[in-house]
Design an enzyme around this catalytic site. Structure first.
Site, PDB file in Angstrom:
ATOM      1  CE1 TYR A   1      -2.996  -3.059   0.273  1.00  0.00           C
ATOM      2  CE2 TYR A   1      -3.344  -2.599   2.598  1.00  0.00           C
ATOM      3  CZ  TYR A   1      -3.586  -3.365   1.479  1.00  0.00           C
ATOM      4  OH  TYR A   1      -4.428  -4.445   1.570  1.00  0.00           O
TER       5      TYR A   1
ATOM      6  CG  HIS B   1      -1.121  -8.820   0.081  1.00  0.00           C
ATOM      7  ND1 HIS B   1      -0.810  -7.479   0.119  1.00  0.00           N
ATOM      8  CD2 HIS B   1      -2.452  -8.858  -0.155  1.00  0.00           C
ATOM      9  CE1 HIS B   1      -1.899  -6.759  -0.088  1.00  0.00           C
ATOM     10  NE2 HIS B   1      -2.906  -7.575  -0.256  1.00  0.00           N
TER      11      HIS B   1
ATOM     12  CG  LEU C   1     -19.157  -1.700   3.046  1.00  0.00           C
ATOM     13  CD1 LEU C   1     -18.900  -0.299   3.546  1.00  0.00           C
ATOM     14  CD2 LEU C   1     -20.577  -2.140   3.354  1.00  0.00           C
TER      15      LEU C   1
ATOM     16  N   GLY D   1     -17.152  -0.106  -2.063  1.00  0.00           N
ATOM     17  CA  GLY D   1     -17.961   1.108  -2.033  1.00  0.00           C
ATOM     18  C   GLY D   1     -19.276   1.015  -2.769  1.00  0.00           C
ATOM     19  CG  PHE D   2     -21.934  -1.776  -5.885  1.00  0.00           C
ATOM     20  CD1 PHE D   2     -22.201  -1.117  -7.077  1.00  0.00           C
ATOM     21  CD2 PHE D   2     -22.861  -2.696  -5.411  1.00  0.00           C
ATOM     22  CE1 PHE D   2     -23.381  -1.367  -7.781  1.00  0.00           C
ATOM     23  CE2 PHE D   2     -24.033  -2.956  -6.110  1.00  0.00           C
ATOM     24  CZ  PHE D   2     -24.296  -2.289  -7.298  1.00  0.00           C
TER      25      PHE D   2
END
Length: 345
Positions: free
Chosen positions: A63, A129, A210, A213-214
């Site tokens: 990140y 990861h 989520l 963001g949807f």
């Protein structure tokens, strides 16, 4: 809108790790979802999270890369003992090319670098990861086991591993948590991965609960994405698929209005109702959105309501893969070579 309630604690896996029942995904603070946000604002958000009882923080060395861990290191000053910190290794970017590595030297070097960036002595939960399909999982786990024995990490996790890889890894050293994408529109893990985790006593950490963001605003979420937001590349967010997928959001939104909560709270509550061994880690960069996510913990769903929600988002109702061909889908639910067939690095 559902109001926040006291945050319960759950046991993640069977090795002793206890976390808040909901976590905070920190990726979007630094990368992938548009430009990095100001450190001061993100540190305030992290402190607010911990004060609110959400103490399970999730980051990764990729990140940024690296900048999110540095941010977490700053935020943890004075509150390290109050949080359960998870970070990850395995994704390396060299000359713009992404590579997945699980060889022992890389595992150790990655851990040492993360400890330095985070400015801590020990990582609570350290994930691979993505799985290196060239290196037997037993080899990677052997080095992670050494890091546990040396006190550099407390617990081991995997992300996007196949059921057979999870079994092989768990035989070397107990896996505490599997991180996977799980939401109303990403449910493929229910067939094989989730039952395997439960059979072995492994906790489940649900990222993107989520739908990236949807389930906050449906198709409208795309209107506000920055030019460099990687969601613009994802199949489900392409116009030809998004228009179809919007029907799912409309059903969820209608049910949320009936229940007196927001659609995102309803979608998040659905993940919570999968069991006490599941910890969703919704990410956000805004305190108001964090508070809304916190309210999902007080949304109660009956079996009939769970079934109704699931009927809206059956596998054939969702258009588009969750990753595009040029992204991390290559390593989704990955297998590794057998140890007895491996000839070394």
């Amino acid at each position: 809108m559902a109001k926040p309630c006291g945050v319960r604690r759950i046991k993640l896996g069977s090795e002793g790790l206890e976390v808040s029942a909901q976590g905070l995904g920190c990726m979007g603070m630094s990368s992938f979802y548009g430009p990095p946000k100001p450190d001061s604002d993100m540190i305030s958000l992290i402190h607010h999270s911990v004060q609110s009882g959400i103490t399970f923080l999730d980051t990764s060395d990729i990140y940024g890369p690296f900048t999110n861990e540095i941010l977490l290191g700053k935020a943890l000053k004075g509150i390290r003992g109050k949080v359960e910190l998870a970070t990850k290794f395995a994704i390396s970017v060299v000359d713009g090319k992404r590579e997945i590595r699980g060889d022992p030297a890389f595992v150790r070097a990655s851990c040492e670098a993360s400890l330095k960036r985070l400015d801590i002595d020990c990582i609570d939960l350290y994930y691979q990861h993505r799985i290196d399909t060239r290196v037997p999982i037993e080899v990677t786990m052997g080095e992670l086991k050494k890091l546990v024995e040396e006190g550099k990490i407390k617990y081991i996790g995997l992300s996007e591993a196949s059921a057979s890889t999870i079994r092989r890894a768990h035989a070397v050293h107990p896996i505490t948590a599997i991180q996977l994408e799980w939401s109303l529109w990403s449910r493929d893990v229910e067939e094989d991965i989730v039952p395997t985790c439960r059979e072995l006593g492994i906790g489940i950490v649900a990222y993107s609960p989520l739908g990236r963001g949807f389930f906050s605003s449906g198709a409208k979420v795309v209107e506000n994405l920055a030019n460099d937001d990687f969601r613009k590349l994802l199949p489900r967010f392409q116009p030809e698929n998004l228009e179809h997928n919007e029907r799912i959001f409309e059903h969820v939104n209608e049910m949320a209005m009936r229940k007196g909560c927001t659609p995102s709270q309803l979608a998040l509550a659905w993940v919570h109702h999968q069991g006490n061994d599941v910890c969703p880690i919704p990410g956000t960069t805004k305190i108001e959105n964090f508070n809304q996510n916190l309210g999902a913990l007080s949304v109660k769903l009956t079996p009939d309501e769970m079934a109704e929600l699931e009927s809206y988002a059956l596998a054939d109702a969702v258009k588009g893969d969750r990753y595009g061909g040029a992204t991390l889908s290559t390593w989704k639910n990955s297998e590794t070579p057998r140890l007895d067939s491996w000839k070394g690095e």
